[in-house]
Design an enzyme around this catalytic site. Structure first.
Site: not given
Ligand code: AGP
Length: 612
Positions: A2, A27, A74, A100-101, A485, A489, A492, A508, A607
């Site tokens: 958050c 966040r 969040w 937050n937490g 990757e 992308k 997500e 496989h 994020k």
């Molecule tokens: C990547 O596009 C995502 N937002 C997510 O997988 C991110 O890479 C992951 O949460 C790791 O975050 P960090 O690099 O801040 O540790």
């Protein structure tokens, strides 16, 4: 994760808090709220949904005051709703808390408070905090003592802020395991004091900042007062806020993600300028001795999401360039697998935010085994940076888009240079080889710019993908992580199911998925793996799969076999992940836009995942 903000100062409180929350919205964005001392009374406004929804609610409220706190959520405990939105208050609404937490012992505390007659309005863990403070007040403690007594009851991670009608000019705060910054600015000759989870919310108001450490608490009043949990005064020193407003603004771009995709060439230049000078590879901030690094027996990389994908490429760099046995694990797996290690093992954490809970836990696990820890982070004030013995700055600048792009290529380049640095230390690279590599590295920024000029053509591929339900990505060795990757992308931000596979695994099982409705994206640049990738491409084609190929410029053979072909400049295979990922970033971006998705704030995500 958050976002928290707080402000005491001459400006109109609701606009300052709202602007701060908007800058922290990456966040968490499922509900938002604020609490203000308005005309001497504690006033709360909170709403399910985005900050814009809260803004609409505020239009009907006349808030007049200069002390307040805010929160964008969040959800961890309790669904996104107004009832579960922060701030949370005590029963008579005289004090409010944002958090937050995760309070790990909240159920136990909730039961104790309920037995005392406290009625809970929400399903959140957070709500135990205002009621606990209230209970200590009823026992005769002052607000300050009640706040400290409450902190001592909490187990788990928190960054929190509290205001109360009992002390109308004060904001209490505390940090344990989740980031929180206090800051100071000046407006019209008057001091203003701020609080935020992350630096973007403080720019451009704050001139000086202090990143709180775990176990520190205090209050903003006519100044910043800081203590430890033993209630001893803590001295601290301000540091200048160097991040500029334009660093955290979209500028002329429609989204942060596309801005950050286009920033990549310049970030490559920035990294190369600092780390590659006259063929010398420099890691001036490295605190691990050359003796230790040259005698390293093993490296364990641990990271999450995109950062782990960079770690998988780095594994190959470290093994093939520095000849060091290297493994790469998801942090969430590493922290529980109790690895067999020795004194010559280095644990490497990779994290853009520097706050990912699993990666931080992996570092704690490594330190518990007395292992040395080196972390690559994009925030040198982050918790992971502070808890690592050695820290390497990714130098990507603030990354706001939830989908990581520029941080990924910054991780790749920094990790590649680190592998070369180790290979030099360990006499594994000839001067000639180093010179030719340095020349090729210098081309990467312009090669990236060349690829970005294809954005319009890539949009045609997104138009083809936009109505698909599943997409496969295939790559080998250095580009197997590129396949992972690219899939991450796409999934997500467009919510299309996508999977990346090691192309050799295709037969496989995954090949069963191929139909004319399941496109296959093959990453097949020049190099040792190209011929094998052609076989995989043919296998998919034979099953009516639509082929989208990432190829080296001029590769007419693969282009002729593909339905769509995207050319990247020719470069040695080990460096191709730095280029091959750019078309995949742009394809994901445009596909998400065509599907009406929020590319900067995709559903269910945040994020940085600061909860486990
Ligand atoms: C990547 O596009 C995502 N937002 C997510 O997988 C991110 O890479 C992951 O949460 C790791 O975050 P960090 O690099 O801040 O540790």
């Amino acid at each position: 994760m958050c976002g928290i903000v707080g402000y005491i100062g001459p400006k109109s409180i609701d606009s300052v808090l709202l602007v701060g929350l908007i800058k922290l919205e990456y966040r968490g964005y499922d509900s938002a709220g604020l609490a203000v001392i308005s005309d001497g009374e504690l006033t709360i406004a909170k709403e399910k949904g985005r900050i814009a929804d809260l803004e609409n609610r505020l239009r009907n409220l006349e808030l007049r005051g200069h002390v307040g706190i805010g929160h964008t959520r969040w959800a961890t405990h309790g669904e996104p709703s107004r009832r579960n939105a922060h701030p949370h208050t005590n029963s008579d609404g005289t004090l409010a808390v944002v958090h937050n937490g995760i309070i790990e012992n909240y159920l136990e505390l909730k039961q104790i408070l309920q037995k005392k007659g406290y009625v809970f309005e929400s399903e959140t863990d957070t709500e135990v905090i205002p009621h606990l403070i209230d209970d200590f007040l009823r026992q005769g403690l002052t607000l300050e003592r009640a706040f400290l007594a409450t902190l001592k009851e909490l187990k788990g991670k928190y960054a929190l802020a509290m205001i109360s009608e009992l002390q109308k000019e004060r904001i209490y705060f505390a940090r344990n395991g989740a980031p929180l910054i206090v800051a100071m600015g000046e407006h019209a000759g008057q001091k203003e004091y701020l609080l935020a989870s992350d630096i973007p919310a403080l720019v451009p108001l704050a001139k000086l900042a202090y990143y709180l450490h775990d176990g520190e608490w205090g209050y903003l009043d006519n100044g910043v007062f800081l203590f430890n949990l033993e209630n001893q005064h803590v001295d601290f020193s301000w540091e200048a806020v160097t991040i500029r407003a334009e660093d955290i603004d979209k500028g002329s771009y429609p989204h942060f993600m596309i801005k950050e995709i286009y920033e990549q060439p310049e970030i490559m230049r920035r990294i190369l300028r600092r780390r590659l000078r006259q063929n010398q590879i420099l890691f001036d901030e490295l605190r691990l001795s050359k003796d230790f690094l040259s005698s390293l027996g093993r490296i364990i990389i641990q990271a999450s999401g995109t950062s782990l994908h960079a770690g998988l490429v780095a594994k190959l760099y470290l093994e093939q360039r520095a000849h060091i046995e290297t493994t790469a694990d998801y942090s969430s797996e590493f922290r529980y697998r109790n690895p067999v290690v020795g004194g010559d093992t280095l644990v490497v954490g990779i994290s853009q935010s520097g706050e990912t809970a699993d990666t931080l836990a992996g570092i704690h696990e490594a330190k518990a085994k007395f292992l040395r820890v080196l972390s690559f982070v994009n925030n040198l004030n982050s918790t992971i940076a502070r808890e690592s013995e050695g820290v390497i700055d990714l130098m990507a600048g603030p990354e706001i888009g939830v989908a990581s792009t520029k941080a990924y290529t910054a991780e790749l380049l920094n990790l590649y240079l680190f592998a070369l640095y180790l290979s030099e230390l360990r006499w594994k690279i000839q001067e000639e080889e180093k010179k030719s590599l340095a020349l090729e590295l210098q081309n990467i920024p312009s090669y990236m710019e060349e690829i970005l000029q294809q954005e319009k053509q890539l949009r045609a591929i997104s138009e083809y993908l936009a109505d698909k339900n599943s997409v496969l990505f295939l790559g080998r060795t250095f580009n197997y992580p590129t396949a992972l990757e690219g899939a991450l992308k796409l999934k997500e931000i467009s919510y299309i199911h996508a999977e990346g596979y090691a192309a050799g695994e295709f037969k496989h099982g995954p090949i069963a998925l191929v139909t004319d409705k399941v496109p296959v994206i093959v990453i097949a640049p020049q190099g040792e793996m190209r011929s094998k990738m052609i076989s995989n491409l043919q296998e998919a084609k034979a099953r009516k799969g639509t082929i989208i190929a990432i190829i080296s410029k001029g590769d007419d053979e693969i282009a002729a076999l593909s339905d769509f072909a995207i050319e990247i400049p020719s470069i040695r295979e080990e460096l191709s992940p730095l280029l091959a990922v750019l078309p995949l970033q742009l394809i994901a971006y445009h596909t998400a836009l065509l599907r009406g998705c929020d590319v900067d704030k995709p559903r269910n995500l945040a994020k940085s995942v600061t909860v486990e």
